[in-house]
Motif scaffolding. Sequence first.
Motif, PDB file in Angstrom:
ATOM      1  N   CYS A   7      40.481  39.734  38.492  1.00 39.19           N
ATOM      2  CA  CYS A   7      40.372  40.519  39.710  1.00 39.19           C
ATOM      3  C   CYS A   7      39.399  39.829  40.636  1.00 39.19           C
ATOM      4  O   CYS A   7      38.575  39.027  40.209  1.00 39.19           O
ATOM      5  N   ASP A   8      39.526  40.099  41.916  1.00 37.96           N
ATOM      6  CA  ASP A   8      38.622  39.554  42.911  1.00 37.96           C
ATOM      7  C   ASP A   8      37.742  40.669  43.431  1.00 37.96           C
ATOM      8  O   ASP A   8      38.224  41.742  43.778  1.00 37.96           O
ATOM      9  N   ILE A   9      36.463  40.416  43.466  1.00 38.79           N
ATOM     10  CA  ILE A   9      35.533  41.378  44.044  1.00 38.79           C
ATOM     11  C   ILE A   9      35.095  40.819  45.386  1.00 38.79           C
ATOM     12  O   ILE A   9      34.467  39.773  45.452  1.00 38.79           O
ATOM     13  N   VAL A  10      35.488  41.488  46.448  1.00 42.38           N
ATOM     14  CA  VAL A  10      35.242  41.010  47.796  1.00 42.38           C
ATOM     15  C   VAL A  10      34.075  41.776  48.382  1.00 42.38           C
ATOM     16  O   VAL A  10      34.086  43.002  48.404  1.00 42.38           O
ATOM     17  N   GLU A  38      34.386  40.160  31.908  1.00 43.35           N
ATOM     18  CA  GLU A  38      33.145  40.089  32.675  1.00 43.35           C
ATOM     19  C   GLU A  38      32.782  41.412  33.342  1.00 43.35           C
ATOM     20  O   GLU A  38      31.720  41.532  33.950  1.00 43.35           O
ATOM     21  N   ILE A  39      33.666  42.410  33.215  1.00 44.17           N
ATOM     22  CA  ILE A  39      33.405  43.717  33.814  1.00 44.17           C
ATOM     23  C   ILE A  39      32.112  44.349  33.290  1.00 44.17           C
ATOM     24  O   ILE A  39      31.358  44.947  34.062  1.00 44.17           O
ATOM     25  N   ILE A  63      35.186  49.875  40.151  1.00 45.57           N
ATOM     26  CA  ILE A  63      35.370  49.201  38.866  1.00 45.57           C
ATOM     27  C   ILE A  63      35.983  50.163  37.851  1.00 45.57           C
ATOM     28  O   ILE A  63      36.853  49.785  37.063  1.00 45.57           O
ATOM     29  N   GLU A  64      35.546  51.423  37.870  1.00 49.39           N
ATOM     30  CA  GLU A  64      36.132  52.420  36.969  1.00 49.39           C
ATOM     31  C   GLU A  64      37.626  52.577  37.245  1.00 49.39           C
ATOM     32  O   GLU A  64      38.431  52.677  36.312  1.00 49.39           O
ATOM     33  N   CYS A  90      39.477  47.921  27.505  1.00 50.81           N
ATOM     34  CA  CYS A  90      39.125  49.036  28.393  1.00 50.81           C
ATOM     35  C   CYS A  90      38.523  50.191  27.603  1.00 50.81           C
ATOM     36  O   CYS A  90      37.589  50.858  28.065  1.00 50.81           O
ATOM     37  N   TRP A  91      39.057  50.426  26.412  1.00 51.98           N
ATOM     38  CA  TRP A  91      38.525  51.468  25.527  1.00 51.98           C
ATOM     39  C   TRP A  91      37.067  51.172  25.185  1.00 51.98           C
ATOM     40  O   TRP A  91      36.194  52.041  25.279  1.00 51.98           O
TER      41      TRP A  91
END
Length: 256
Positions: free
Chosen positions: A24-27, A48-49, A68-69, A85-86
């Motif tokens: 994912c990209d965090i802008v 990396e979350i 993020i959630e 995710c769990w």
Amino acid sequence: MRFQMHHRYFIQSSERNESTKETCDIVHRSPHQLFSSISGILPCSLAEIPELLALCCKLQVPSMRAIIEKFIIQKAADHNCLLDCWNISCHRQFDLSLRAKDFVLSYVMRSLEEAVLDLRFAQLDQAAVEELLKRDNLPVRSECDVLRIALMYYFRREGHVNMQSLLNVIRYNCGNETLMRMHQDIQCIDDEELRFCFEQNCAYGLWQSERRLYNQNIWPITDAPSPRRNPNVDCNWINAQFYTLVRLQPATASSR
């Protein structure tokens, strides 16, 4: 001169995959006119979350945390990402919202057999396993099935668990017949600490059921949740896997 900057964060799906995990990209953008032309893209994988969540907590950025959630909930629908995710959503360190946990655990319960039999099940944080086994709507026939799933985790971890905490997910006010079946399962395992914790919890469960004695200093009265019972679910895989592990590792604790 001091500037007040208001930051907005966006998570976008990327077409790039790394180790079967979609990135994912965090802008990061600032609406302030002095910084309106500045933007940065930080590519990251699902692995990396946790670091990003820790950063959100440290910097106190709830808006980024909420996004993020949402990303975690979306990725939980992907079977390949479900266990990751769990683990993230139920880890004590991150303290995600109840909404996020409920969504992720609902996906886990829909594919409970696949999740528990996954080889990565042993790598889950114990808090994640306990959060699942505390669910009121866990698809099991009785508390025996809950105990056996907990003991599967115990076996897969070669006994390296917080025994008392793990056994606390069981609801021991489930009747004498169910307690006797659970006692037989415990006797199959050569671990004195496990047996001691179970016996203590059984005594408390019987007291909750009968309430013959009351001593506030010993066991305060609490509203005990009802035992899980769903006779319509197929839990034969739980029995098969549990007894297979018993045969393969009959003396797990004593061999440590």
